[in-house]
Design an enzyme around this catalytic site. Sequence first.
Site, short mmCIF file in Angstrom:
data_model
loop_
_atom_site.label_atom_id
_atom_site.label_comp_id
_atom_site.label_asym_id
_atom_site.label_seq_id
_atom_site.Cartn_x
_atom_site.Cartn_y
_atom_site.Cartn_z
N ARG A 341 0.86 -1.20 0.00
CA ARG A 341 0.00 0.00 0.00
C ARG A 341 0.89 1.24 0.00
NH1 ARG A 341 -1.92 -3.99 -0.94
NH2 ARG A 341 -3.68 -5.07 0.07
N ARG A 357 -2.08 -9.25 7.08
CA ARG A 357 -3.15 -9.91 6.30
C ARG A 357 -3.14 -9.45 4.85
NH1 ARG A 357 -6.97 -6.00 8.54
NH2 ARG A 357 -7.32 -7.23 10.40
N TRP A 494 -10.69 -9.42 9.82
CA TRP A 494 -10.42 -8.82 8.51
C TRP A 494 -11.02 -7.42 8.41
CZ3 TRP A 494 -14.11 -7.10 5.15
CH2 TRP A 494 -13.63 -6.65 3.91
N ASP A 496 -11.47 -4.09 9.57
CA ASP A 496 -10.81 -3.17 10.49
C ASP A 496 -11.79 -2.39 11.35
OD1 ASP A 496 -8.17 -3.62 9.78
OD2 ASP A 496 -8.26 -2.23 8.09
N GLU A 639 -16.89 0.18 4.73
CA GLU A 639 -17.35 -0.97 5.51
C GLU A 639 -18.79 -0.78 6.01
OE1 GLU A 639 -14.24 0.25 5.80
OE2 GLU A 639 -12.79 -1.33 6.32
N GLY A 712 -6.61 -5.15 -1.67
CA GLY A 712 -6.61 -6.61 -1.63
C GLY A 712 -7.58 -7.21 -2.64
O1 IFM Z 1 -8.99 -6.01 5.72
C1 IFM Z 1 -8.86 -4.63 5.72
C2 IFM Z 1 -7.50 -4.32 5.17
O2 IFM Z 1 -6.50 -4.89 5.96
C3 IFM Z 1 -7.28 -2.84 5.07
N1 IFM Z 1 -8.32 -2.24 4.29
C4 IFM Z 1 -9.65 -2.49 4.78
C5 IFM Z 1 -9.92 -3.98 4.91
C6 IFM Z 1 -11.33 -4.20 5.48
O3 IFM Z 1 -11.50 -3.50 6.68
#
Ligand code: IFM
Length: 804
Positions: A341, A357, A494, A496, A639, A712
């Site tokens: 990132r 992760r 996972w 956050d 989220e 991701g």
């Molecule tokens: O899983 C996370 C990730 O580590 C960072 N971006 C947000 C995702 C979901 O909250």
Amino acid sequence: MQYGYFDLKNKEYVITRPDTPAPWANYLGSPEYGAIVSNNGGGYSFVKSGANGRIARYRFNSNIGLPGRYVYIRDNDAKDYWSATWQPVGKSLDEYKTECHHGTAYTTINSEYKGIKSALTYYVPLNKTYEVWRIKITNDSDKARNLSTWGFIEFTNENNYEQDQVNLQYTLFITRTSFEGNKIVQHINENSGKDENGFNHKERFFGLVGADVSAYNGNLDSFIGAYRDYGNPIAVENGKCDNVLNYNSNACGALQSDFTLAAGETKELIYILGQKDPITAENIMAEYKAEGKVDAEVKELVDYWHGQLNNFQVETPSEEFNNMVDVWNAYQCFITFIWSRAASFIYCGLRNGYGYRDTVQDIQGIIHINPELAAEKIRFMLSAQVSNGGGLPLVKFDHRAGHETCPDENDENSVYAKETGHPSYRADDALWLFPTIVKYIGETGNKAFLDEVIVYAEEGGGEATVYDHLKNAIRFSQERLGAHKMPAGLHADWNDCLRMGKKGESTFVAFQLYYAMSVMKGYAEERKDAEYVRYITEAQAELGKALADCWDEDRFIRGIRDNGEVVGAKADPEASMWLNPQSWSVISGFASKEQAEKALESVHEILNTPYGVKIMEPPYVDHYFDGALMHIFNPDTKENGGIFSQTQGWIILAESLMGHGNRAFEYFLESAPASMNDKAEQRVLEPYVHGQFTESTRSPYAGRSHVHWLTGTGSTVMVGCVEGICGMRPNAEGLVISPSIPAEWDGFKIEKNFRGKHLSIDIQNPDHVQSGIKSITVNGEAVEGDFVCECKMTEQTNITVVMG
Ligand code: IFM
């Protein structure tokens, strides 16, 4: 509206309208020397760190996309000027024609204005730590033209970009520029740290090869002029740089060349930018006097990247699928794998390391293409696992395996927390190792990987085989169970934004653990580790009992908070339906067929939108709890009920595992950037890369995506497509082929390199089914079921699969 098209053959995205809804970016180089460039030449460059090694300025938090790497061109007879990229001068598009070709690690922008054509290519040579801009200018008119050109870059005054932006009482007074041998050299803190040649290696240079510099500026204000901007620099307007260098002001590199081009004549100029001392810079520039050097370097980049991508290619009836899987999703996976990132137009580069992760998941996206590259990173991530089994939440870029500090679960002020800003362990981090290692061993057949010995992260943590690292990852969760015997939520899982409380429990992590236990049971059986087989069988059964209680009529709940309250119960007024527990109930192998069918149907009914599947519904507005941090976002955003792009890959995979090819593909198409190519003004983000999330239906901007490139999503969607839809599921012994495709497809083809052999796989679907295998022949010989043993494979293996 459409701003460009996919050129599958050349593995490019071609932007035909430069007024894109946002700057559409490409990545050049690597974090050793990284350059991000937009379709209008905007962007910045850095050495090793976007935050601490920034050498070129960029204005964040704006869609203006300024400044960048500009080449201005002036017709000295007409006293008219423009830029080789549409911006920053921004001539009327009635007269100015331009096309941007974003390719694999290079970008070429071809433009034409009033009979002068330019072809500007930006790239960082393979494994080099500087960048090259080559411009070819052609007089396409029928008379001679008197032209001037200016290559321009705005330097930062300090490598640390925050200091450069805000601490002006310091940074304005530490730099000066000089002009030496066709280049501007910027000196920073010149009096400190000099070596025997008088350099402190903070020098930057911007040089020109292929033409003489007739005038220059090293002082930004002198080039641009007061009350002007990048679109109308005074030097360009007047046709003359005034040779002013900076001293106690902002620096730039601006190099003017004057020349006449006869009708039909072409001139080539090469600008080079980097952070090198002047002697090294001079040597680099000398190399570019050799004819053909740039073409050879661009070819080398293309050969390298196309070579990588060609390790896995599909040909399906869907152009969106082909463009994403063959080129852009794959390339994005490499970018997230390499850059993590680190830097984008959203990420400034502040995070000083790899999220555990994130990186372990990123690795999955390239395993089918370059498993050995993946293995190096897996080893690295295993060396960032603590001997208690947990992963370091943030693995510093200068990670010192075996010598690190680690989070102390009882101390928010631990050295690790102070160093990284991460106070404690996440519940899920090390559990991502399981699917990643399973995929690596499947792709390579390298079971001996489990016996490799790898050090633990912390000082005195010792070392262990990979097999024992994995056992320890399970132990970590088992030693931290909550009241219902599921893994405790710890700092977060996972998600956050979801804090169940330290002892709260997450069904998502429980499903991950369930999957991990199946994997370990298999490995333990093979290794005849009978005691562990016994242990893990019992432990998995216990976990299974706990998970069985998490079924709520037509869905799995999201978890149980440490006060006993259920999150994601069907009766909840908000957040009553969550995506990840449903997809992972299937991926983990836990859900019964009936549960899986019901859960997936609920997902489609409640969470599906035209742009993909929502992370949960309804969003938190009035009924959130303290740990539901996502309530701070607007509803249907990120989220908080947004279409979180990373999760799309898991639902594609889950539907595929169930054999639901139509659904799997529906979800692929809804969320594929390429599907929005003709609605680019709605999506805003590049139509060739995934973003972190898309605004969902409650937003007035439903369908708009955000946080480009470094997400991701690259890897999860890739896995969903390759393992799921294409059904390529290698295991240690060979390849399971189990596609889940839209019933309307007649079939599709795959070209795949596998363990040093080449597989040409022709999948036929005469009965128009969504999944199921009627027959497989390998080099003309029928094999049983859906499995092709490695022992049947030859250097060139032709596999015919008939679905039915
Ligand atoms: O899983 C996370 C990730 O580590 C960072 N971006 C947000 C995702 C979901 O909250």
